[in-house]
Design an enzyme around this catalytic site. Structure first.
Site, PDB file in Angstrom:
ATOM      1  N   ALA A 270      -8.760  -3.299   1.235  1.00  0.00           N
ATOM      2  CA  ALA A 270     -10.032  -2.758   0.764  1.00  0.00           C
ATOM      3  C   ALA A 270      -9.800  -2.117  -0.594  1.00  0.00           C
ATOM      4  CB  ALA A 270     -10.566  -1.716   1.736  1.00  0.00           C
ATOM      5  N   GLU A 272     -11.194   0.954  -3.483  1.00  0.00           N
ATOM      6  CA  GLU A 272     -11.865   2.249  -3.601  1.00  0.00           C
ATOM      7  C   GLU A 272     -12.784   2.396  -4.815  1.00  0.00           C
ATOM      8  OE1 GLU A 272      -8.456   1.744  -4.018  1.00  0.00           O
ATOM      9  OE2 GLU A 272      -7.687   2.981  -5.651  1.00  0.00           O
ATOM     10  N   ASN A 273     -13.355   1.306  -5.348  1.00  0.00           N
ATOM     11  CA  ASN A 273     -14.264   1.397  -6.503  1.00  0.00           C
ATOM     12  C   ASN A 273     -15.217   2.585  -6.359  1.00  0.00           C
ATOM     13  OD1 ASN A 273     -13.358  -1.388  -7.073  1.00  0.00           O
ATOM     14  ND2 ASN A 273     -14.619  -1.852  -5.295  1.00  0.00           N
ATOM     15  N   HIS A 305      -8.899   6.003   4.196  1.00  0.00           N
ATOM     16  CA  HIS A 305      -8.036   5.807   3.022  1.00  0.00           C
ATOM     17  C   HIS A 305      -8.867   5.592   1.758  1.00  0.00           C
ATOM     18  CE1 HIS A 305      -4.303   4.360   0.999  1.00  0.00           C
ATOM     19  NE2 HIS A 305      -5.171   3.642   0.298  1.00  0.00           N
ATOM     20  N   GLU A 306      -9.795   4.639   1.829  1.00  0.00           N
ATOM     21  CA  GLU A 306     -10.588   4.337   0.626  1.00  0.00           C
ATOM     22  C   GLU A 306     -11.470   5.532   0.263  1.00  0.00           C
ATOM     23  OE1 GLU A 306      -9.414   1.869  -0.780  1.00  0.00           O
ATOM     24  OE2 GLU A 306      -8.459   0.971   0.969  1.00  0.00           O
ATOM     25  N   GLU A 328      -1.441   6.128  -4.288  1.00  0.00           N
ATOM     26  CA  GLU A 328      -1.280   5.429  -3.008  1.00  0.00           C
ATOM     27  C   GLU A 328      -0.441   6.214  -1.991  1.00  0.00           C
ATOM     28  OE1 GLU A 328      -3.268   3.357  -2.257  1.00  0.00           O
ATOM     29  OE2 GLU A 328      -3.967   2.433  -4.124  1.00  0.00           O
TER      30      GLU A 328
HETATM   31  N1  PHE Z   1      -6.164   0.196  -4.079  1.00  0.00           N
HETATM   32  C1  PHE Z   1      -6.365  -0.470  -2.825  1.00  0.00           C
HETATM   33  C2  PHE Z   1      -6.000   0.534  -1.749  1.00  0.00           C
HETATM   34  O1  PHE Z   1      -4.923   0.824  -1.450  1.00  0.00           O
HETATM   35  C3  PHE Z   1      -5.531  -1.673  -2.635  1.00  0.00           C
HETATM   36  C4  PHE Z   1      -5.817  -2.812  -3.553  1.00  0.00           C
HETATM   37  C5  PHE Z   1      -4.977  -3.087  -4.594  1.00  0.00           C
HETATM   38  C6  PHE Z   1      -6.917  -3.613  -3.339  1.00  0.00           C
HETATM   39  C7  PHE Z   1      -5.202  -4.142  -5.450  1.00  0.00           C
HETATM   40  C8  PHE Z   1      -7.150  -4.670  -4.168  1.00  0.00           C
HETATM   41  C9  PHE Z   1      -6.294  -4.946  -5.223  1.00  0.00           C
HETATM   42  O2  PHE Z   1      -6.748   1.217  -1.228  1.00  0.00           O
HETATM   43 ZN    ZN Z   2      -5.003   2.949  -1.565  1.00  0.00          ZN
END
Ligand code: PHE
Ligand code: ZN
Length: 881
Positions: A270, A272-273, A305-306, A328
């Site tokens: 997923a 987190e936009n 998490h997101e 992360e």
């Molecule tokens: N940033 C996202 C997450 O850990 C993972 C992700 C990385 C999704 C790259 C898509 C592309 O929550």
């Molecule tokens: Zn993440």
């Protein structure tokens, strides 16, 4: 021809861009094959940039359609452009507006980065470097801008138009009756990797949340029509996450809306936009009939998490991609804590450590090993790893142990307050904790710099006359590519000295290491630690709660392990003691299997498992975990070299059969306790199902004459996916009568649920049978297989490569060859998914000679392929180096 190796990007070369982009106004005219993007960027020269310095923008396969500066088209001699780069040779020295037109083809985008379509829905994925596939940009996380997005599409094709931030305006497009638009504005400056937009014909469920300061937030989860009734658990998890983050970390939500969109084609879990999370639908959709208890737990964790990224990642982001663990590692730590508070803390910890050991430890011991904060990369997509995520979370957990719970809270408060709105570094993060605690964390910082899992060896001796206990402790990391020797780290070892009555004993004094409460702080290569005033020889419980991500070798007799498996007051170590006991016993069986001897299980293991099975005072979920044997891959990792996966499988099967036949009566009793009544996805009910299914697994392994009958009966009667899949797995993996009929029934029942069908593929791919490779080949040609859907590929090829050690590692090399074929086919369409599949070869050197030469040949074949992607090139080169 061999593709060229891309140049490495290095942390030490970091420097800010000479220009910054303060505001972005995007206009996206959506069409399946020709989407027109218009970007207006407000650009400013940094004060220490010389006027006239060229501005270099990143692109990714773009077609430029227009270009102007401050409203005027610019002459061709003042810029250069390729699909991957736009350079203004001499930009204005005062702030200016750059307008860029690009044309992109969402339908042709099979790599699922940038703007693509999933089941007809337009969606974006920009982390890490996908925004450059939408428009030319300074596509790096330290350029923070305020985004306004106008999205325009055919109303019938995309009635729903979503962007980051808050909705501003929407309506029909003048003179184009079939089209409509929406404008979104995100007031929080953000890096381009957090940009997102979605447009499609989607259904939604709605709810709301009031933040503690009284902001009302509209929550929506968007899904394909007909799936609305599978969103309740995700929505509930979201609201619990929002409350928890306020209560535990003091983090409040900061927009009027929070939208989640579930899509079925997604490379990762997923994303987190800001204000518009996009999810792999596997981490959103759940109901009793199609989701297992594990799915429910995963959804809760990924939603959290997101959401938690809103502060750790979005409000405070990374200066550069080397700092990926800043967001992360910390966010994984936060979601682990959330799940621990929602469920059993002990069970969550054990599950997390199992995952760490099975995914991160092998990474850290092989050719793909890298520090939690890497120093160089050629393809950043290959660094979304278990080391950055899971070991990164362990490092945050150790930090909390070292500075204490209060120091940790004060440290995160300071970090949030001081760096809000910034793109920052691990150094800044650590400085917040050093400052509030007064501790020097410079030695601790080594955990971010050094790859490899430290091996901590402990030799203990007790002196009855002196009433003292002496521990000789050493720490060491085996040499790794690019890291010949290692430095000793700060290692917090939580411990207890257990007396013969089972209670933790007191002691008077400790010399040779710092002790804080129940924690020994190691910091040197070799240390001798002496406890005085220890009244009897204790059973030593070390690394309680898995207080550091290390391999612990502290030789212990089977009888002592059995004692701790029954009495250790630390539930993690109680579990670990039974696992260590089982591991030692299994390793003896593996040696016997290799020597062609008879496989006789150790009675002490049978006894300990019997006690766990019959101990009704323990939490069922904990009992279920304690009854699970270490997996084939766990054993292979313990063996380390010359691994013969067939012998490992035989050993494990022998112990499972012995456990089943020894405890037949207890197992029958456990089976009869299976509860009926309305389905409850909560942790407690899930724990009971886990225990009943674990018992059923041993019962099936016993070879009892009525085993197949009972398993088939459960399969037929199951009213939920957890039980149905457990039964199906036992039938298929045990090659029991009824297996084929059950597979067919399962497929018919779930024909229209692609997430449930993924499980149908996965069960067959992970069967430890010599016929499996043929089955898997056939399934790859099945009408329901779809090479373009990452979840489907993972459920078949990935599951085979990572979840079926004896068949992937067939002695004839055909398993390797099959996976290599898929890596190559996939690489041309989706390099990110191909490269991840390729990492399943990373432990190839640990096989015995015949298998490792087959694996090497498969890697060689991949390496020699023409036009290999940068992603796969990077992994294959490192695997072979
Ligand atoms: N940033 C996202 C997450 O850990 C993972 C992700 C990385 C999704 C790259 C898509 C592309 O929550
Ligand atoms: Zn993440």
């Amino acid at each position: 021809m061999r593709s060229d190796t891309a140049p490495a990007i290095r942390l030490e070369d970091y420097s800010p861009a000479p220009y910054t982009i303060k505001a972005v106004a995007l206009d996206m005219q959506l069409a399946p094959k020709a989407t027109q993007v218009h970007a207006r960027l407000t650009i400013r020269r940094l004060t220490d940039t010389l006027p006239g310095t060229p501005l270099v923008l990143d692109g990714g396969g773009l077609e430029l359609t227009s270009l102007s500066v401050n409203g005027a088209a610019i002459p061709v001699e003042s810029y250069t452009v390729t699909p991957d780069k736009l350079e203004l040779l001499s930009p204005p020295s005062e702030p200016f507006e750059l307008e860029i037109g690009t044309r992109i083809d969402p339908d042709a985008n099979t790599q699922l980065e940038g703007l693509y379509r999933s089941s007809g829905t337009y969606c974006t994925q920009c982390e890490a470097e996908g925004f450059r596939r939408i428009t030319y940009f300074l596509d790096r996380p330290d350029v923070l801008a305020v985004y306004t997005t106008r999205i325009e599409a055919r109303k019938s094709e995309a009635p729903i138009l979503l962007g980051n931030g808050n909705p501003v305006e929407s309506g029909p497009v003048p003179d184009k009756p079939e089209r409509h638009f929406a404008i979104w504005h995100d007031p929080h400056p953000k890096p381009s990797y957090l940009f997102a937009m979605v447009a499609g014909d989607l259904a939604h469920v709605a709810d709301s949340f009031t933040t503690r300061s009284g902001r009302n937030v509209d929550l929506k989860i968007y899904v394909e029509h007909g799936r609305e009734d599978k969103c309740d658990w995700a929505m509930d998890s979201l609201k619990r996450s929002m409350r928890w983050d306020e209560e535990v970390f003091g983090c409040e939500y900061d927009l009027d809306v929070f939208n989640i969109v579930a899509v079925s084609d997604f490379n990762m879990g997923a994303m987190e936009n800001k204000g518009l999370n996009i999810f792999n639908d596997k981490y959103v959709l759940a109901d009793q009939d199609t989701a297992t208890d594990q799915d429910y737990a995963n959804i809760e964790a990924v939603i959290a998490h997101e959401y938690f990224h809103n502060w750790t990642g979005n409000r405070i982001t990374c200066r550069d991609w080397f700092q990926l663990c800043l967001k992360e590692g910390l966010t994984v730590f936060r979601d682990q804590e959330f799940s621990s508070d929602m469920r059993s803390r002990a069970v969550k910890r054990i599950s997390d450590v199992r995952l760490l050991k099975s995914h991160q430890f092998p990474e850290d011991a092989g050719p793909l090993a890298h520090p939690v904060r890497p120093r160089k990369y050629t393809e950043i997509n290959n660094f979304y790893t278990a080391t950055v995520y899971e070991k990164g979370a362990e490092v945050v957990r150790m930090l909390k142990t070292l500075v204490g719970a209060e120091g940790f809270k004060a440290g995160t408060d300071l970090y949030f307050q001081r760096h809000d709105g910034e793109a920052t570094t691990i150094e800044a993060f650590l400085a917040s904790f050093a400052e509030v605690s007064g501790q020097d964390l410079s030695h601790f910082a080594l955990w971010y710099e050094q790859a490899g899992t430290p091996l901590v060896e402990v030799e203990s001796s007790y002196d009855a006359t002196a009433q003292s206990l002496t521990l000789k402790i050493s720490q060491e990391i085996a040499p790794l590519p690019g890291q010949a020797d290692s430095k000793p780290a700060v290692i917090p070892i939580r411990f207890g000295l257990i007396g013969s009555d089972g209670a933790d004993m007191a002691f008077e004094n400790v010399e040779g290491a710092e002790v804080r409460q129940d924690c020994l702080i190691l910091s040197q290569r070799r240390q001798t630690v002496r406890f005085s005033g220890v009244s009897e020889r204790p059973a030593l419980s070390l690394l309680r709660g898995f207080s550091a991500p290390v391999k612990l070798h502290a030789p212990e007799k089977d009888q002592d392990l059995a004692f701790r498996a029954a009495h250790d007051s630390d539930p993690f170590n109680r579990w670990q003691a039974s696992q260590t006991l089982a591991t030692q016993s299994l390793l003896r069986l593996v040696r016997a299997a290799e020597a062609g001897e008879e496989l006789v299980a150790d009675s002490v293991v049978l006894d300990v498992f019997g006690s766990i099975l019959s101990d009704g005072s323990l939490d069922p979920a904990f009992r279920a975990l304690s009854l699970q044997l270490p997996g084939e891959a766990d054993l292979a990792r313990e063996i380390g070299k010359n691994v013969d996966p067939t012998a490992v499988l035989k050993a494990r099967d022998a112990l499972r059969a012995a456990l089943g036949s020894t405890h037949m009566d207890l197992l029958r009793a456990a089976l009869s306790q299976r509860e009926s009544g309305p389905f409850d996805p909560g942790a407690e009910a899930a724990g009971k199902r886990a225990l009943a299914n674990q018992a059923l697994a041993y019962f099936a392994a016993s070879g009892a004459s009525d085993a197949a009958l009972i398993v088939n009966d459960l399969f037929d009667r199951a009213d939920n996916m957890t039980d149905r899949l457990a039964a199906l797995t036992l039938l298929v993996h045990g090659d029991l009568p009824g297996a084929q009929a059950a597979l067919e029934a399962f497929r018919n029942r779930h024909e229209t649920s692609s997430l449930a069908l993924d499980k149908w593929f996965m069960v067959q791919a992970t069967a430890p049978l010599s016929s499996t490779l043929k089955t898997v080949r056939d399934l790859a040609g099945h009408r329901l297989f779809d090479e373009n859907n990452p979840n489907r590929v993972r459920s078949l090829v990935h599951a085979f490569a990572t979840g079926n050690p004896s068949q992937f590692g067939r002695p004839d090399g055909a398993g390797f060859s099959f996976v290599a074929d898929h890596v190559l086919a996939l690489d041309a369409r989706n390099p990110q998914v191909a490269a991840r599949l390729l990492t399943c070869f990373r432990s190839w050197r640990a096989y015995e000679a015949q298998r490792s030469s087959h694996a090497e040949a498969a890697l060689q074949r991949i390496s020699e392929a023409e036009n290999l992607s940068r992603d796969s090139r990077d992994i294959v080169d490192r695997c072979l180096q």
